[in-house]
Each structure stands twice: as structure tokens, then as C-alpha cells.
Scaffold this active site. Structure first.
Site, PDB file in Angstrom:
ATOM      1  N   LYS A  85       0.819  -1.218   0.000  1.00  0.00           N
ATOM      2  CA  LYS A  85       0.000   0.000   0.000  1.00  0.00           C
ATOM      3  C   LYS A  85       0.855   1.273   0.000  1.00  0.00           C
ATOM      4  CE  LYS A  85      -4.367  -1.638   0.435  1.00  0.00           C
ATOM      5  NZ  LYS A  85      -4.386  -2.871   1.182  1.00  0.00           N
ATOM      6  N   GLU A 107     -10.316   6.337   2.199  1.00  0.00           N
ATOM      7  CA  GLU A 107     -11.190   5.291   2.731  1.00  0.00           C
ATOM      8  C   GLU A 107     -10.291   4.187   3.266  1.00  0.00           C
ATOM      9  OE1 GLU A 107     -10.046   5.247  -0.296  1.00  0.00           O
ATOM     10  OE2 GLU A 107      -9.525   3.144  -0.616  1.00  0.00           O
ATOM     11  N   SER A 374       1.940  -9.652  -0.841  1.00  0.00           N
ATOM     12  CA  SER A 374       1.524  -8.246  -0.777  1.00  0.00           C
ATOM     13  C   SER A 374       1.686  -7.623   0.599  1.00  0.00           C
ATOM     14  CB  SER A 374       0.068  -8.122  -1.241  1.00  0.00           C
ATOM     15  OG  SER A 374      -0.767  -8.994  -0.503  1.00  0.00           O
TER      16      SER A 374
HETATM   17  C1  LIG Z   1      -5.252  -4.009   0.814  1.00  0.00           C
HETATM   18  C2  LIG Z   1      -4.512  -5.266   0.652  1.00  0.00           C
HETATM   19  C3  LIG Z   1      -4.753  -6.143  -0.434  1.00  0.00           C
HETATM   20  C4  LIG Z   1      -5.878  -5.944  -1.411  1.00  0.00           C
HETATM   21  O1  LIG Z   1      -5.819  -4.798  -2.189  1.00  0.00           O
HETATM   22  P1  LIG Z   1      -5.418  -4.826  -3.728  1.00  0.00           P
HETATM   23  O2  LIG Z   1      -5.732  -3.449  -4.179  1.00  0.00           O
HETATM   24  O3  LIG Z   1      -6.218  -5.877  -4.398  1.00  0.00           O
HETATM   25  O4  LIG Z   1      -3.965  -5.128  -3.778  1.00  0.00           O
HETATM   26  C5  LIG Z   1      -3.961  -7.261  -0.569  1.00  0.00           C
HETATM   27  N1  LIG Z   1      -2.976  -7.543   0.304  1.00  0.00           N
HETATM   28  C6  LIG Z   1      -2.700  -6.726   1.352  1.00  0.00           C
HETATM   29  C7  LIG Z   1      -1.603  -7.089   2.272  1.00  0.00           C
HETATM   30  C8  LIG Z   1      -3.456  -5.575   1.559  1.00  0.00           C
HETATM   31  O5  LIG Z   1      -3.189  -4.780   2.614  1.00  0.00           O
END
Ligand SMILES: *Cc1c(COP(=O)(O)O)cnc(C)c1O
Length: 394
Positions: A85, A107, A374
């Protein structure tokens, strides 16, 4: 894509005051994205603040255990604030600052994007207000505290189901009322143009690095890149620089929740239909009347009833595939990666790990797959323990 269209998807389905705001944003972005000074400052923030480049880690034990393709993990979990993020937020905060804005609004669902935005606001000395569904403020009390600690205000949203989609609607409303000093720092590749493009560009540092790192380590590109998909920003970031490399399979892993044949799912490609919501045309989970359906996943970050328009287009054209992964499969992958590699992934990322566990054994040992991790999973430990019938707090 011109006009922010990806095939039939994307566009700007918004009210007049909001149109004014997005046009101003589009103009500024078109200017700064080609400004070397802007790019230098952003790279500095990525490297010195967020901790980029993130590692491309060879998961040797997992590879050996599964007995097929070689598995690499892209370690976005090692970024400052613990997920991908921050890539988007630093870019948008810097852009907002250049535009002369002094206030960020955002948001948040589980609170990850809210915390990242609050972090960037603290760093850059900007005011910050985060809109969060009241239900989520209760479920994610720790993240509410973190945002306040970082100097942000958190506003509970009580409309609708008091969750993420309502927080997005409320932030759009707030922005349309106050655009002179305020930038809406949107958290995923969604919403009206130019957001899907801006967020994708800032996240595309992920695939840019994967490409370089894979070439350095293996002398060639990977055979497949896997990422989980909520709104789709980490996946778009991990896919982007491979879109033209047709031999690289792109696989998005959606949250199936309790299964795509149940009502408790958030798998948009598997169960959704074409619609218009939050300023964009794309696929959305809908009820029989075309109203946005309530969605469910164990993972709060994947709990969004739509998917970004560029993903909808990659799906339509067959360039990317989307597969559903259930709660149970994701939890098993969460536990597996923790045990096998000593890496606790976010439960969102565990959806992609789960599909890698199915895919790798079907491929020969000379194939290479990259899984985008992620985020880190510390935030999920209590919920997963509860899922397994263990209460570690109450
Ligand atoms: C917010 C989040 C996501 C999902 O958001 P995308 O916009 O689909 O990437 C995925 N993994 C983590 C660790 C997140 O914080």
C-alpha cells in the site's frame, strides 16, 4: 488507454463537482508523471523511506517440498507499514503536495490503506482524515489507534453496511464538498479515471523490480506471476510490466470466501456481472436486482464487491486468468508458508500462495513462478487462531 477506458471498462461515472476534482487531478498527473524531478523524489521516498527495492526471494524449501516449478516470493511484506500500500500512498501524497493540497482523505477497510495514508501524511506534514465503516472500526481497533497515533482523524461511517464500500462512497462525498485543499488518496486500482491508472503506475514498481531481479537471478523472465486480487492494486503492480510478455502467465487469485457457489464470497470475476459503481464500469458482485451484493471473505483486504477496470479488461481479453481461493485454502497456505519458509504472509497474500501450491507441482522443475507477497501477516494472527478455534485474546 485513452479516456481511462480499458475495453468497455473504466470511465468516469461521477457527479459534476467530483468531475472537476478528477479533471484537475488528471491534468496534474499527466504533467508530473513525466517530470524527472518528481520521479527522482518518488524514488528517494521508495528507497530511503519505504525500504525498496523489495527482495525477490527464492523459496527453496517450498520449491523442494512441492516438487515442481521454482518458486520466488516478491517480498512486499518487508516494506515500511508492512504491505504494498505504501507504494501508492507515497506517490499520491507527493503528487498532492505538488498540486498545493494540504489535506489527504482516504477510505479504509481493514485499516491497512488508512494506516499507510496516515503515515505518508505524517511524513509530509499534511492533515489527514480517514473514513472507515463503523463495523470495521470495531473489528480493527488497533489500526484506528495507529492512525490516531500518526496524527490522523478517523471518521466512522454508519451508512449502508458500515463497511469498506460505504467508506469509499463517503470519502467521494467529502471530496466533492472540499476539493480546493484536499486530495482523495484512493487505495486501489478502482474508482473513476484517472485513479485506476495512477494507482497502477505507482504500484508498477513491483513488476519493474521483479523483471530486473528475475533476469539477474535466472537470466530470463518467469513463466507465471501470481497475486491476490481485492480491488486489484498489488496484482496490477505485479502484472503491469509483463503484459506485453505474452509467455508470462498472469494469475489473479480472488477471495472465494466459503465458496463461489455460496452467497458468502468476494470472488468478483467468478460470480460478478458488468455494472457501474464507485465511478467506474467493471465487474461487480450483484443481487438479482443489480444492487451491489454483500460480500464476504476471511480476509478484510479482499472484501470488496468489485474489481479494478484494467483487470476486467485483462480478463475479457484472456491476457490474465482469475482463480477463486477459499478461506480454508488461504488459511492452510498461511500456515504452510509460516512453517516452511519462516514467512508469515498477510491472509490476503496467502490466497496467492495457495494457488502456487496447486500450480507448482503441475509444472516441470525448469519453470519459474513468482508469488507476490503483498503484505505481512502479523495483523491476521488473532483472526486465524480464532478460525482454528483458539482464542488468543479474550
Ligand atoms: C489491501 C490489501 C490487499 C488488497 O488490495 P489490492 O488493491 O487488491 O492489492 C492485498 N494484500 C494486502 C496485504 C493488503 O493490505
Amino acid at each position: 488507454m485513452s479516456n481511462g477506458r480499458f475495453g468497455v471498462h473504466g470511465g468516469q461515472y461521477i457527479s459534476e463537482p467530483l468531475m472537476k476534482a478528477v479533471l484537475e487531478l488528471e491534468e496534474a498527473y499527466e504533467h508530473y508523471k513525466n517530470d524527472p524531478q518528481f520521479q527522482t523524489e518518488l524514488t528517494e521516498l521508495y528507497n530511503n523511506y519505504a525500504g525498496r527495492p523489495s527482495r525477490l526471494y527464492y523459496a527453496e524449501k517450498m520449491t523442494r517440498d512441492l516438487g515442481g516449478a521454482k518458486i520466488y516470493l516478491k517480498r512486499e511484506d518487508l516494506n515500511h507499514t508492512g504491505s504494498h500500500k505504501i507504494n501508492n500512498v507515497l506517490g499520491q501524497a507527493l503528487l498532492a503536495k505538488k498540486m498545493g493540497k494540504t489535506r489527504l482523505i482516504a477510505e479504509t477497510g481493514a485499516g491497512q490503506h488508512g494506516v499507510a495514508t496516515a503515515t505518508a501524511a505524517a511524513l509530509m506534514g499534511m492533515e489527514c482524515v480517514v473514513f472507515m465503516g463503523e463495523e470495521d472500526t470495531k473489528r480493527q481497533a488497533l489500526n484506528v489507534y495507529r492512525m490516531r497515533l500518526l496524527g490522523s482523524k478517523v471518521v466512522p461511517v454508519t451508512s449502508g453496511t458500515a463497511t469498506l464500500k460505504d467508506a469509499v462512497s463517503e470519502t467521494m462525498r467529502e471530496w466533492s464538498k472540499r476539493i480546493s485543499d484536499t486530495h482523495y488518496c484512493l487505495g486501489s486500482v478502482m474508482g473513476p479515471h484517472p485513479f485506476p491508472t495512477i494507482v497502477r503506475d505507482f504500484q508498477s514498481v513491483i513488476s519493474k523490480e521483479i523483471k530486473q531481479q528475475c533476469l539477474e537471478k535466472e537470466g530470463r523472465l518467469p513463466d507465471a506471476v501470481l497475486a491476490c486480487v481485492g480491488g486489484g492494486s498489488n496484482a496490477m503492480g505485479a502484472f503491469y510490466h509483463f503484459i506485453e510478455d505474452k509467455d508470462v502467465q498472469l494469475i489473479g487469485c480472488e477471495a472465494a470466501g466459503r465458496g463461489v457457489t455460496t452467497a458468502e464470497t468476494a470472488a468478483t470475476i467468478a460470480t460478478g456481472r458488468l455494472g457501474i459503481f464507485h465511478g467506474m464500469k467493471s465487474y461487480f458482485c450483484q443481487d438479482e436486482y443489480g444492487q451491489i451484493a454483500p460480500v464476504y471473505s476471511i480476509s478484510a483486504g479482499l472484501d470488496y464487491p468489485g474489481i479494478g477496470p484494467e483487470h476486467a479488461w485483462l480478463y475479457d481479453t484472456g491476457r490474465a486468468q482469475y482463480v477463486p481461493v477459499t478461506d480454508e485454502e488461504a488459511v492452510c497456505a498461511f500456515e504452510y508458508l509460516s512453517r516452511t519458509e519462516g514467512i508469515i504472509p498477510a491472509i490476503e497474500s496467502a490466497h496467492a500462495v495457495s494457488h502456487a501450491m496447486k500450480l507448482a507441482p503441475t509444472l516441470s522443475k525448469d519453470k519459474i513462478i513468482v508469488v507476490n507477497i503483498s503484505g505481512r501477516g502479523d495483523k491476521d494472527c488473532a483472526a486465524i487462531a480464532r478460525y482454528r478455534g483458539e482464542d488468543i485474546y479474550e
